[in-house]
Design a protein around this motif. Structure first.
Motif, PDB file in Angstrom:
ATOM      1  N   GLY A   1      10.637  -2.390  -0.260  1.00  0.00           N
ATOM      2  CA  GLY A   1      11.749  -2.830  -1.096  1.00  0.00           C
ATOM      3  C   GLY A   1      11.581  -2.523  -2.561  1.00  0.00           C
ATOM      4  O   GLY A   1      12.402  -2.942  -3.379  1.00  0.00           O
ATOM      5  N   SER A   2      10.539  -1.774  -2.918  1.00  0.00           N
ATOM      6  CA  SER A   2      10.297  -1.505  -4.344  1.00  0.00           C
ATOM      7  C   SER A   2      11.186  -0.377  -4.878  1.00  0.00           C
ATOM      8  O   SER A   2      11.313  -0.218  -6.095  1.00  0.00           O
ATOM      9  CB  SER A   2       8.819  -1.148  -4.561  1.00  0.00           C
ATOM     10  N   GLY A   3      11.807   0.436  -3.975  1.00  0.00           N
ATOM     11  CA  GLY A   3      12.718   1.495  -4.422  1.00  0.00           C
ATOM     12  C   GLY A   3      12.202   2.896  -4.185  1.00  0.00           C
ATOM     13  O   GLY A   3      12.774   3.856  -4.707  1.00  0.00           O
TER      14      GLY A   3
ATOM     15  N   ILE B   1       5.230   2.001  -8.122  1.00  0.00           N
ATOM     16  CA  ILE B   1       6.559   1.468  -8.397  1.00  0.00           C
ATOM     17  C   ILE B   1       6.642   0.041  -7.880  1.00  0.00           C
ATOM     18  O   ILE B   1       6.130  -0.283  -6.808  1.00  0.00           O
ATOM     19  CB  ILE B   1       7.662   2.352  -7.752  1.00  0.00           C
ATOM     20  N   GLU B   2       7.272  -0.805  -8.681  1.00  0.00           N
ATOM     21  CA  GLU B   2       7.465  -2.191  -8.274  1.00  0.00           C
ATOM     22  C   GLU B   2       8.731  -2.725  -8.925  1.00  0.00           C
ATOM     23  O   GLU B   2       8.945  -2.553 -10.133  1.00  0.00           O
ATOM     24  CB  GLU B   2       6.258  -3.046  -8.659  1.00  0.00           C
ATOM     25  N   GLU B   3       9.605  -3.325  -8.068  1.00  0.00           N
ATOM     26  CA  GLU B   3      10.869  -3.915  -8.523  1.00  0.00           C
ATOM     27  C   GLU B   3      11.695  -2.929  -9.349  1.00  0.00           C
ATOM     28  O   GLU B   3      12.256  -3.258 -10.390  1.00  0.00           O
ATOM     29  CB  GLU B   3      10.614  -5.202  -9.320  1.00  0.00           C
ATOM     30  N   GLY B   4      11.707  -1.681  -8.885  1.00  0.00           N
ATOM     31  CA  GLY B   4      12.569  -0.693  -9.509  1.00  0.00           C
ATOM     32  C   GLY B   4      12.048  -0.109 -10.801  1.00  0.00           C
ATOM     33  O   GLY B   4      12.806   0.556 -11.529  1.00  0.00           O
ATOM     34  N   ARG B   5      10.778  -0.300 -11.109  1.00  0.00           N
ATOM     35  CA  ARG B   5      10.197   0.273 -12.334  1.00  0.00           C
ATOM     36  C   ARG B   5       8.855   0.926 -12.014  1.00  0.00           C
ATOM     37  O   ARG B   5       8.132   0.469 -11.119  1.00  0.00           O
ATOM     38  CB  ARG B   5       9.978  -0.814 -13.397  1.00  0.00           C
ATOM     39  N   ILE B   6       8.528   1.966 -12.754  1.00  0.00           N
ATOM     40  CA  ILE B   6       7.219   2.599 -12.623  1.00  0.00           C
ATOM     41  C   ILE B   6       6.227   1.807 -13.472  1.00  0.00           C
ATOM     42  O   ILE B   6       6.343   1.749 -14.704  1.00  0.00           O
ATOM     43  CB  ILE B   6       7.266   4.068 -13.086  1.00  0.00           C
ATOM     44  N   LEU B   7       5.244   1.195 -12.791  1.00  0.00           N
ATOM     45  CA  LEU B   7       4.270   0.370 -13.505  1.00  0.00           C
ATOM     46  C   LEU B   7       3.137   1.205 -14.108  1.00  0.00           C
ATOM     47  O   LEU B   7       2.641   0.913 -15.200  1.00  0.00           O
ATOM     48  CB  LEU B   7       3.668  -0.682 -12.562  1.00  0.00           C
TER      49      LEU B   7
ATOM     50  N   VAL C   1      -1.839  -3.054  -3.663  1.00  0.00           N
ATOM     51  CA  VAL C   1      -0.910  -2.276  -2.821  1.00  0.00           C
ATOM     52  C   VAL C   1      -1.690  -1.399  -1.858  1.00  0.00           C
ATOM     53  O   VAL C   1      -1.375  -1.325  -0.667  1.00  0.00           O
ATOM     54  CB  VAL C   1       0.037  -1.433  -3.714  1.00  0.00           C
ATOM     55  N   ILE C   2      -2.716  -0.731  -2.349  1.00  0.00           N
ATOM     56  CA  ILE C   2      -3.508   0.148  -1.484  1.00  0.00           C
ATOM     57  C   ILE C   2      -4.199  -0.654  -0.386  1.00  0.00           C
ATOM     58  O   ILE C   2      -4.270  -0.222   0.771  1.00  0.00           O
ATOM     59  CB  ILE C   2      -4.548   0.926  -2.319  1.00  0.00           C
ATOM     60  N   SER C   3      -4.693  -1.825  -0.733  1.00  0.00           N
ATOM     61  CA  SER C   3      -5.381  -2.640   0.266  1.00  0.00           C
ATOM     62  C   SER C   3      -4.425  -3.152   1.338  1.00  0.00           C
ATOM     63  O   SER C   3      -4.853  -3.510   2.441  1.00  0.00           O
ATOM     64  CB  SER C   3      -6.082  -3.829  -0.408  1.00  0.00           C
ATOM     65  N   SER C   4      -3.109  -3.187   1.022  1.00  0.00           N
ATOM     66  CA  SER C   4      -2.126  -3.648   2.005  1.00  0.00           C
ATOM     67  C   SER C   4      -1.784  -2.564   3.022  1.00  0.00           C
ATOM     68  O   SER C   4      -1.174  -2.848   4.048  1.00  0.00           O
ATOM     69  CB  SER C   4      -0.836  -4.098   1.300  1.00  0.00           C
ATOM     70  N   PHE C   5      -2.179  -1.314   2.747  1.00  0.00           N
ATOM     71  CA  PHE C   5      -1.920  -0.230   3.703  1.00  0.00           C
ATOM     72  C   PHE C   5      -2.769  -0.457   4.943  1.00  0.00           C
ATOM     73  O   PHE C   5      -3.924  -0.866   4.858  1.00  0.00           O
ATOM     74  CB  PHE C   5      -2.267   1.129   3.102  1.00  0.00           C
ATOM     75  N   ASP C   6      -2.188  -0.150   6.077  1.00  0.00           N
ATOM     76  CA  ASP C   6      -2.896  -0.348   7.341  1.00  0.00           C
ATOM     77  C   ASP C   6      -3.762   0.868   7.633  1.00  0.00           C
ATOM     78  O   ASP C   6      -3.274   1.962   7.873  1.00  0.00           O
ATOM     79  CB  ASP C   6      -1.870  -0.538   8.467  1.00  0.00           C
ATOM     80  N   GLU C   7      -5.072   0.673   7.619  1.00  0.00           N
ATOM     81  CA  GLU C   7      -6.001   1.773   7.847  1.00  0.00           C
ATOM     82  C   GLU C   7      -6.314   1.967   9.329  1.00  0.00           C
ATOM     83  O   GLU C   7      -6.946   2.927   9.711  1.00  0.00           O
ATOM     84  CB  GLU C   7      -7.323   1.510   7.107  1.00  0.00           C
TER      85      GLU C   7
END
Length: 583
Positions: A372-374, A542-548, A566-572
């Motif tokens: 949902g980040s865009g 990207i988060e909430e429609g902006r490049i962080l 975010v990277i740690s949330s990826f399923d390895e």
């Protein structure tokens, strides 16, 4: 007819000639009673049989001429009428292809399918038959009434006055039937959508045992349509009651008055026979008003439904004075990009809210973020599937809205996570974006996508893939979609998580081959796996429609807590596709 005119104009001469033929046939049929009058008042009344064979032969000739004119009318009009249908179908398909993705997001496919099939068939039948006889029968009734007035004014007045209820009830029928006809056609479109969804989702319905539920939903929709069709039939039955009753009552009253007139010597028996023969000829034109009106209103509803598509505004269109890129280098930039979907409220926060990102020629940029980040919206804006609502997306410094869509999409190729294939050969699917490419480009694209399984298909590259490629596994479909994007040889390659359905080993092979392609093209990749991120030269968070933040994978790991999260949330965990492994 005004809305149909752009498509029907070439057929107008044929329609007019068909009307003349049908009118001539009606006039011939009205001439037969005049022959009967002279036969009754002449040889039959005097007892001279010598003139009877000639009168019989004349009636036979007139009947043959009438039948021949009807046959010529049908032969002459059927080709132009189907031509109108063909032009409308082509225009509708072209319009659907031209309309933006936002239109297709709103419209159910079944509604579009019913418009392109049943509605166009209604229009063809109306042009070939309905409009011809609607005009001809009204003229025939007018001529017939004049003939009746000549034969006997009193009987003609009785016959005409008795027809007044037909016109009154015809007006009421119009008001009622027009609404019901439109509702019926819309419900038929909804039913078609439900059938299409059930067929496409048959695996899901079977897997969850929801076939009975789907059947109940279908039965409820079908019952609604049945109720509407019954309401239509009742409306038609109501008008037919008057169409059948009124002529019979008129015949009875005219018979009484005619016998009385003949007994007084005010008209001959032959004139009385001719009057009723003429009235009998007029019976079909009078009775036909019912089904011609229902055909007219069905067609009007069909034209209105098609106009809703033709009149839909295309918000993604080519510029009036387009710019050109003779040779795109592949620099893709997002400058203050804002975007919100059309169906969101005016107070809703934009999905993209001021995105700034620059991808240099030959660079590979990975785009990562939570759901949902865009991310997907950004890649769709790059291909101009939607237009930005603020800011600009530029290719080599040129706003992509200043390029024609055709030129833009020769420079940018896309592969989506949901791989869509068409009912065509493997070759045609892979070369969809570059049909003039040679065999070498095709083989290279298949090699890069690790899609060598196509050579084991029954007819190799000429094997026809079933609808949406569902005969293939998810990984196979994704590899063919990736091969399609690679074969286009674009300046910018946009990949929306194109490896999600691949097992780990196949993904590694594809990534290794992709590195060769990515050295000569600019790439924007939506990534959901660390291994995909490692393909990139730089990564944009990207988060909430902006490049962080933007940097290399290593740099972001070192300085960004959010990126590490975010990277740690990826399923390895390896998630091999069983069908893919077998393949």
């Amino acid at each position: 007819m005004r809305k149909l005119m752009p498509f029907a104009r070439p057929a107008i001469p044929n329609v007019l000639i068909a009307m003349v033929m049908a009118l001539a046939a009606s006039i011939v049929s009205l001439a037969i009673p005049q022959v009967l009058q002279r036969l009754v008042d002449g040889p039959l009344s005097t007892g001279d049989p010598s003139a009877v064979p000639g009168a019989v032969a004349l009636v036979a000739v007139l009947g043959a001429v009438e039948a021949g004119l009807y046959a010529l009318r049908r032969t002459y009009i059927i080709g132009p009428a189907t031509g109108v249908e063909t032009r409308m179908r082509r225009a509708l398909y072209a319009k659907l292809q031209d309309l933006p993705v936002a239109f297709h997001d709103r419209w159910p496919s079944g509604q579009l399918l019913s418009r392109s099939m049943s509605d166009l068939s209604l229009i063809r039948r109306f042009i070939a038959f309905g409009v011809v006889y609607l005009v001809v029968n009204v003229i025939t009734i007018g001529i017939g009434v004049v003939v009746l007035l000549v034969l006997n004014p009193l009987l003609a007045v009785i016959f005409t006055v008795c027809s007044i209820p037909l016109w009154i009830n015809g007006f009421r029928f119009e008001q009622r039937y027009n609404v019901v006809a439109r509702r019926s056609q819309d419900q038929a479109g909804d039913l078609a959508t439900l059938v299409e969804e059930s067929v496409h989702g048959i695996r899901v319905l079977k897997a969850f045992g929801r076939g009975r539920t789907a059947l109940e939903q279908f039965a409820n929709r079908a019952e609604e349509l049945r109720g509407t069709e019954i309401e239509k039939s009742r409306a038609v039955a109501g008008i037919w009651l008057w169409l059948l009753l009124v002529p019979d009552v008129a015949f009875a009253l005219c018979l009484l008055a005619g016998v009385w007139q003949a007994s007084l010597g005010n008209m001959t028996v032959g004139a009385l026979v001719a009057f009723f023969a003429t009235a009998t000829v007029l019976r079909f034109p009078l009775e036909s008003i019912g089904f011609l009106l229902s055909m007219l209103f069905d067609t009007r509803a069909a034209v209105d439904r098609l106009s809703e598509v033709f009149d839909s505004e295309n918000t993604v269109h080519d510029p009036e004075h387009p710019k050109h890129l003779t040779e795109a280098r592949g620099r893709l930039t997002f400058e203050g990009v804002r975007f919100g979907y059309p169906d969101t409220g005016p107070d809703a926060r934009p999905l993209l809210d001021g995105v700034d990102l620059a991808i240099e020629p030959g660079e590979t940029m990975a785009l990562v973020g939570l759901t949902g980040s865009g991310k997907t919206t950004m890649v769709e804006l790059a291909g101009r599937l939607y237009d930005v609502t603020g800011g600009a997306v530029k290719l080599d410094g040129v706003d992509i809205r200043d390029l024609t869509r055709q030129e833009l999409r020769t420079h940018i190729a896309m592969a989506f996570e949901d791989a869509t294939l068409f009912s065509a050969s493997v070759r045609d699917n892979v070369l969809l974006g570059r049909p003039d490419a040679g065999e070498e480009a095709l083989v290279e694209a298949l090699e890069i996508a690790q899609a060598s399984f196509v050579y084991d298909l029954p007819e190799g590259l000429d094997t026809r893939i079933g609808e949406e490629g569902l005969s293939l596994s998810g990984g196979q479909r994704q590899r063919l979609a990736l091969a399609r994007a690679v074969a286009a040889n674009p300046a910018v390659l946009v990949l929306d998580d194109p490896l999600s359905a691949l097992d780990v080993d196949t993904e590694a092979l594809v990534e290794a081959a992709l590195r060769r392609v990515l050295t000569r093209t600019t790439a924007l990749i939506v990534a959901h796996r660390p291994s995909t991120v490692q393909l990139a030269d730089r990564v944009a968070l990207i988060e909430e429609g902006r490049i962080l933040d933007v940097g290399t994978h290593t740099e972001l790991l070192a300085r960004s807590d959010r990126y590490r999260f975010v990277i740690s949330s990826f399923d390895e965990r390896p998630q091999p596709d069983r069908a893919e492994v077998r393949a």
